[in-house]
Design an enzyme around this catalytic site. Structure first.
Site, short mmCIF file in Angstrom:
data_model
loop_
_atom_site.label_atom_id
_atom_site.label_comp_id
_atom_site.label_asym_id
_atom_site.label_seq_id
_atom_site.Cartn_x
_atom_site.Cartn_y
_atom_site.Cartn_z
N CYS A 164 0.82 -0.86 -0.14
CA CYS A 164 -0.07 0.47 -0.10
C CYS A 164 0.99 1.52 0.40
O CYS A 164 0.25 2.64 -0.40
CB CYS A 164 -0.81 -0.09 1.62
SG CYS A 164 -2.25 -1.74 0.82
N HIS B 97 -2.81 7.16 1.98
CA HIS B 97 -3.02 6.11 1.14
C HIS B 97 -4.10 6.05 1.76
O HIS B 97 -5.07 5.91 3.23
CB HIS B 97 -1.99 5.06 1.70
CG HIS B 97 -2.91 3.61 1.42
ND1 HIS B 97 -3.26 3.04 0.77
CD2 HIS B 97 -3.39 2.66 2.10
CE1 HIS B 97 -3.77 1.64 0.59
NE2 HIS B 97 -3.90 1.17 2.38
N ASN C 113 -10.47 0.79 -0.47
CA ASN C 113 -8.48 0.66 -0.12
C ASN C 113 -8.23 -0.14 -1.31
O ASN C 113 -8.15 -1.46 -1.87
CB ASN C 113 -8.88 -0.66 1.15
CG ASN C 113 -7.39 -0.52 0.85
OD1 ASN C 113 -5.69 -0.02 0.09
ND2 ASN C 113 -5.82 -1.34 1.97
#
Length: 329
Positions: free
Chosen positions: A123, A256, A286
């Site tokens: 990520c 993020h 996500n």
């Protein structure tokens, strides 16, 4: 005569989401058929996510990257043949090898022999990729870089685990970085601690044609949350210090897009008003390495992010990895 300082500067952005948009209710209905209980309210309260996009079975990570790249190239107004560096941040590549970046280079029809490789930092992958491209450009080795975050995380989700399958989505985002005497990327910081590799991982591996171990994502949510809120503030401050900027000089924070609680915690610790934080997790979920460039492109195209403004990106991911970059758009 003194040589001028070389910077890397963002020329254009692009993003792409596969057309299959899955709402919380649609996902809840799907899970219910498997005897898995969840709800729209439960997902929203814990994550802030309302929907995510899933790629079709025949669509690969490089396909998503291709669409985002085309849009970034168009926005930058450049000839694709001028791109002499391609870096793809992904944890869900098309193949074990060759790299997704090499596949993308071919799909774009780029035949100049420029470098192409993948970065795997989950990520925080886009922060790693952008800092890497910036270093190559500053060194003079390359002049124009295509930097992409692209993921098909739906391929590694266990849809019997409601704590993880509701969180992730697929997508891609891209930026064109080019050499410039005008300041662009001002400071970056990257870190990792492999002793935390077990709290967020996909532990399976391929051995003689057989997957050994689990091929699905595993996450210790509480451990990830605790570590994330601790390291994100620190790495953001570190990148700001390298850029000689104070938090209040940041026009936009692009974290993020993992979880709205982690995002708002970092924003608050930096003393920034929530209105300066770009949020797309509610509609994208996500998307791992794709989340930052997806959010960046969204805010550029809707007019929020303007030329000359200071942008801070920061992310944390499996590994454990974390990183941040500050740049003037």
């Amino acid at each position: 005569m003194a040589q001028s300082t070389l910077y890397s500067r963002v020329l254009g952005t692009g993003s792409y989401l596969p057309p299959d948009r899955v709402t919380n209710q649609q996902l809840t209905d799907r899970l219910a058929k498997e005897g898995i209980e969840t709800s729209d309210e439960w997902i929203v309260a814990r994550t802030g996510i309302h929907a995510r996009h899933f790629a079709a079975p025949d669509v690969t990570t490089s396909d998503l990257a291709l669409e985002a790249s085309r849009r970034a190239i168009e926005a930058a107004g450049i000839d694709p043949q001028s791109i002499d560096l391609i870096i793809v941040a992904t944890s869900t590549p098309d193949f074990v090898f060759p790299s997704t970046a090499c596949l993308l280079q071919n799909k774009l029809g780029i035949k100049n022999g420029g470098a192409a490789f993948d970065v795997q930092a989950v990520c925080s992958g886009f922060a790693y990729a952008m800092a890497t491209a910036d270093s190559f450009i500053r060194s003079g080795q390359h002049r124009t870089a295509l930097v992409i975050g692209a993921e098909t995380f739906s391929r590694i989700l266990d849809f019997k685990d409601r704590t993880t399958c509701v969180l992730f989505g697929d997508g891609a985002g891209a930026v064109i970085l080019s050499a410039s005497e005008e300041p662009g990327v001002l400071g970056s910081a990257l870190h990792a601690d492999g002793s935390y590799s077990h709290i967020l991982c996909t532990p399976g591996n391929v051995n003689r044609g057989v997957i050994e171990g689990s091929a699905f994502l595993y996450m210790d949510g509480q451990a990830v949350f605790k570590l994330a809120v601790n390291v994100l503030e620190k790495v953001a401050i570190e990148a700001l210090a390298k850029a000689n900027l104070a938090p209040e000089q940041i026009d936009w924070l692009i974290p993020h897009q993992a979880n709205i609680r982690i995002m708002t915690s970092t924003c608050r610790k930096l003393g920034l008003p929530q209105e300066r934080m770009v949020v797309t997790v509610d509609q994208h979920g996500n998307t791992s390495a794709a989340s930052i460039p997806l959010a960046f492109d969204t805010a550029v195209r809707d007019g929020r992010i303007q030329r000359g403004q200071h942008v801070l990106i920061e992310g944390v991911g499996g590994g454990f990895t974390w990183g941040a970059s500050v740049f003037r758009y």
